[in-house]
Scaffold this motif. Sequence first.
Motif, PDB file in Angstrom:
ATOM      1  N   UNK A 132       0.781  -1.226   0.000  1.00  0.00           N
ATOM      2  CA  UNK A 132       0.000   0.000   0.000  1.00  0.00           C
ATOM      3  C   UNK A 132       0.811   1.273   0.000  1.00  0.00           C
ATOM      4  N   UNK A 133       2.127   1.182  -0.012  1.00  0.00           N
ATOM      5  CA  UNK A 133       2.945   2.375  -0.065  1.00  0.00           C
ATOM      6  C   UNK A 133       2.902   3.023  -1.437  1.00  0.00           C
ATOM      7  N   UNK A 134       3.375   4.253  -1.508  1.00  0.00           N
ATOM      8  CA  UNK A 134       3.407   4.978  -2.774  1.00  0.00           C
ATOM      9  C   UNK A 134       4.836   5.013  -3.314  1.00  0.00           C
ATOM     10  N   UNK A 135       4.962   4.770  -4.614  1.00  0.00           N
ATOM     11  CA  UNK A 135       6.255   4.819  -5.271  1.00  0.00           C
ATOM     12  C   UNK A 135       6.285   6.051  -6.183  1.00  0.00           C
ATOM     13  N   UNK A 136       7.171   6.979  -5.862  1.00  0.00           N
ATOM     14  CA  UNK A 136       7.306   8.222  -6.629  1.00  0.00           C
ATOM     15  C   UNK A 136       8.629   8.195  -7.377  1.00  0.00           C
ATOM     16  N   UNK A 137       8.564   8.331  -8.716  1.00  0.00           N
ATOM     17  CA  UNK A 137       9.759   8.415  -9.540  1.00  0.00           C
ATOM     18  C   UNK A 137      10.073   9.883  -9.820  1.00  0.00           C
ATOM     19  N   UNK A 140       9.368  -0.825 -14.144  1.00  0.00           N
ATOM     20  CA  UNK A 140       9.647  -0.798 -12.710  1.00  0.00           C
ATOM     21  C   UNK A 140       8.384  -0.484 -11.920  1.00  0.00           C
ATOM     22  N   UNK A 141       7.567   0.415 -12.459  1.00  0.00           N
ATOM     23  CA  UNK A 141       6.320   0.778 -11.779  1.00  0.00           C
ATOM     24  C   UNK A 141       5.331  -0.383 -11.790  1.00  0.00           C
ATOM     25  N   UNK A 142       5.254  -1.082 -12.920  1.00  0.00           N
ATOM     26  CA  UNK A 142       4.329  -2.207 -13.003  1.00  0.00           C
ATOM     27  C   UNK A 142       4.715  -3.322 -12.029  1.00  0.00           C
ATOM     28  N   UNK A 143       6.006  -3.556 -11.883  1.00  0.00           N
ATOM     29  CA  UNK A 143       6.458  -4.559 -10.909  1.00  0.00           C
ATOM     30  C   UNK A 143       6.017  -4.179  -9.497  1.00  0.00           C
ATOM     31  N   UNK A 144       6.113  -2.899  -9.182  1.00  0.00           N
ATOM     32  CA  UNK A 144       5.717  -2.433  -7.848  1.00  0.00           C
ATOM     33  C   UNK A 144       4.215  -2.650  -7.635  1.00  0.00           C
ATOM     34  N   UNK A 145       3.420  -2.241  -8.598  1.00  0.00           N
ATOM     35  CA  UNK A 145       1.974  -2.349  -8.448  1.00  0.00           C
ATOM     36  C   UNK A 145       1.533  -3.807  -8.335  1.00  0.00           C
ATOM     37  N   UNK A 146       2.156  -4.691  -9.142  1.00  0.00           N
ATOM     38  CA  UNK A 146       1.751  -6.093  -9.121  1.00  0.00           C
ATOM     39  C   UNK A 146       2.154  -6.789  -7.833  1.00  0.00           C
ATOM     40  N   UNK A 147       3.206  -6.345  -7.191  1.00  0.00           N
ATOM     41  CA  UNK A 147       3.700  -7.040  -6.001  1.00  0.00           C
ATOM     42  C   UNK A 147       3.209  -6.399  -4.713  1.00  0.00           C
ATOM     43  N   UNK A 148       3.092  -5.074  -4.672  1.00  0.00           N
ATOM     44  CA  UNK A 148       2.722  -4.415  -3.418  1.00  0.00           C
ATOM     45  C   UNK A 148       1.396  -3.666  -3.490  1.00  0.00           C
ATOM     46  N   UNK A 149       0.864  -3.490  -4.707  1.00  0.00           N
ATOM     47  CA  UNK A 149      -0.456  -2.885  -4.834  1.00  0.00           C
ATOM     48  C   UNK A 149      -0.522  -1.399  -4.534  1.00  0.00           C
ATOM     49  N   UNK A 150       0.605  -0.738  -4.489  1.00  0.00           N
ATOM     50  CA  UNK A 150       0.619   0.678  -4.158  1.00  0.00           C
ATOM     51  C   UNK A 150       0.507   1.569  -5.380  1.00  0.00           C
ATOM     52  N   UNK A 151       0.218   2.847  -5.120  1.00  0.00           N
ATOM     53  CA  UNK A 151       0.101   3.835  -6.188  1.00  0.00           C
ATOM     54  C   UNK A 151       1.479   4.208  -6.709  1.00  0.00           C
ATOM     55  N   UNK A 152       1.511   4.737  -7.935  1.00  0.00           N
ATOM     56  CA  UNK A 152       2.752   5.166  -8.574  1.00  0.00           C
ATOM     57  C   UNK A 152       2.572   6.596  -9.062  1.00  0.00           C
ATOM     58  N   UNK A 153       3.612   7.410  -8.911  1.00  0.00           N
ATOM     59  CA  UNK A 153       3.634   8.772  -9.419  1.00  0.00           C
ATOM     60  C   UNK A 153       4.934   8.981 -10.188  1.00  0.00           C
TER      61      UNK A 153
END
Length: 459
Positions: free
Chosen positions: A56-61, A73-86
């Motif tokens: 559920x954390x947010x990943x900001x690039x 890289x963002x898709x890997x984050x969303x698929x594994x941790x389900x968090x938002x991406x910016x």
Amino acid sequence: MKRVFFVPLLGLALAQVNLGGSILSGISPADRDLAQKTLIGSLEKLRAFYDRQVSGGELWFFVPVVSPWTLTLAQEWTSRRGGAVRYVVPEGTAASYCPTSYRNDTRFRVMPRGSLSKDQSIAVIWPPRNASQKGAVMAGRHLVDRPDWQEGDYVNITTPLTPTTSGLPEAQATVWGYYSQDNLQARVEFRETALGGVGYVGYRRYEGAWDGSDTFELGAGAERITLPVSSLPSSWVQVGPARDGAGRDRGYAQVLRQVNQQWQLDPGQTQNLTYTYELWFGRNPLGVSFQADVGMGSETFYLSGCTGSAPVRCNAVDAGGRVRGQATAQQVGVFAFIQWWEYRLTLYRWRVVEQVRWDVHWYLSGWQMVWRPARDNDRPVEPGGFVVAEGRRYQVPGLEGYLMPTGKEIEAAEGDPYITYITRQLLPDGNPYAPLGGQVPDKDTWYKPLSTWCQEKGL
């Protein structure tokens, strides 16, 4: 503790710190109590890094451009941790995005900076509010440029090892695992001399008082091997163990001990005899003979090699001419035509001597070269391809770059308080560099949505 200060994002705190490099360049091995720094060099490592973060954390690039690799890289984050991406891009890039579909994509934001180099790129993982999990940071140009990572690179080889110091024994290892997953293992073997099985090495004969030992070449130079032969019957018998100088059991032997009795003259044992002969004048007093038993029955003895006079000294010899002792001859009386001679003989006696002969067939173990497994197998392959077994350090040829920076990694760090400080200071509503009056800007003001920024710029 290392102090790392950040300027407002207008000067980009996420640019360079301390003496240059990425935002993580200030972390050294001595800072392990502050942050754990790692190098991500494969998708497996990236996924493991993501898996350590809270869901559920947010990943900001914060990148100069959103590349296909950034999206991966963002898709890997969303698929594994389900968090938002910016995605936060500089104004120069934002202007080029305005006429694209990115304009109305709520994930895209703009940083108050004209440009950003790829080497200054960072990605910040902010955990959910009030989460106990610490923040995390990734940095470097490979947040934009796709690195040439090898995936599925399974290793299973047997190879000689290179010693790191002189005097180490020859070694080899079977190495297996995934290079990209940092899980290479090595099963190490040392080349050593060891005793092989017992085999026939030959027949030998020994005479006399043999002590049961002999010298053999069994693969490691001349070795003295000894059998216990103090008391053996006069028949073929298996005798063992045959031991070497170190007391090791090296085999056995088939032994035949044969004893033959022989008569031998013993000069150390003598028999004294005296004879008196009555001889006519004209007869040679040194041409007489004598009968005597010195151990083997009656024998005849003669005088030979006589010298001197009164008395005459001679050798006592047998019928074969062998010297059997000494003798003296002396005239002791004369009457008319008769003379009397006295002979004193000192003769060697016979004695029985045992002659021993040993016939031996040897069956011994020789030395051979073998590969011995290390006692502390299996061993992890260390950075640089090094492996340590039984305290001996070797290098695996071809793995010199294993776990070593190659320039294709994404730098990453996680931990507290250092990383928490970085992440919280970059968080819009946690940034200490607020406008006048101490007002804290919200994220929409600090990192404006791309659509808002394009509208304001009339693009």
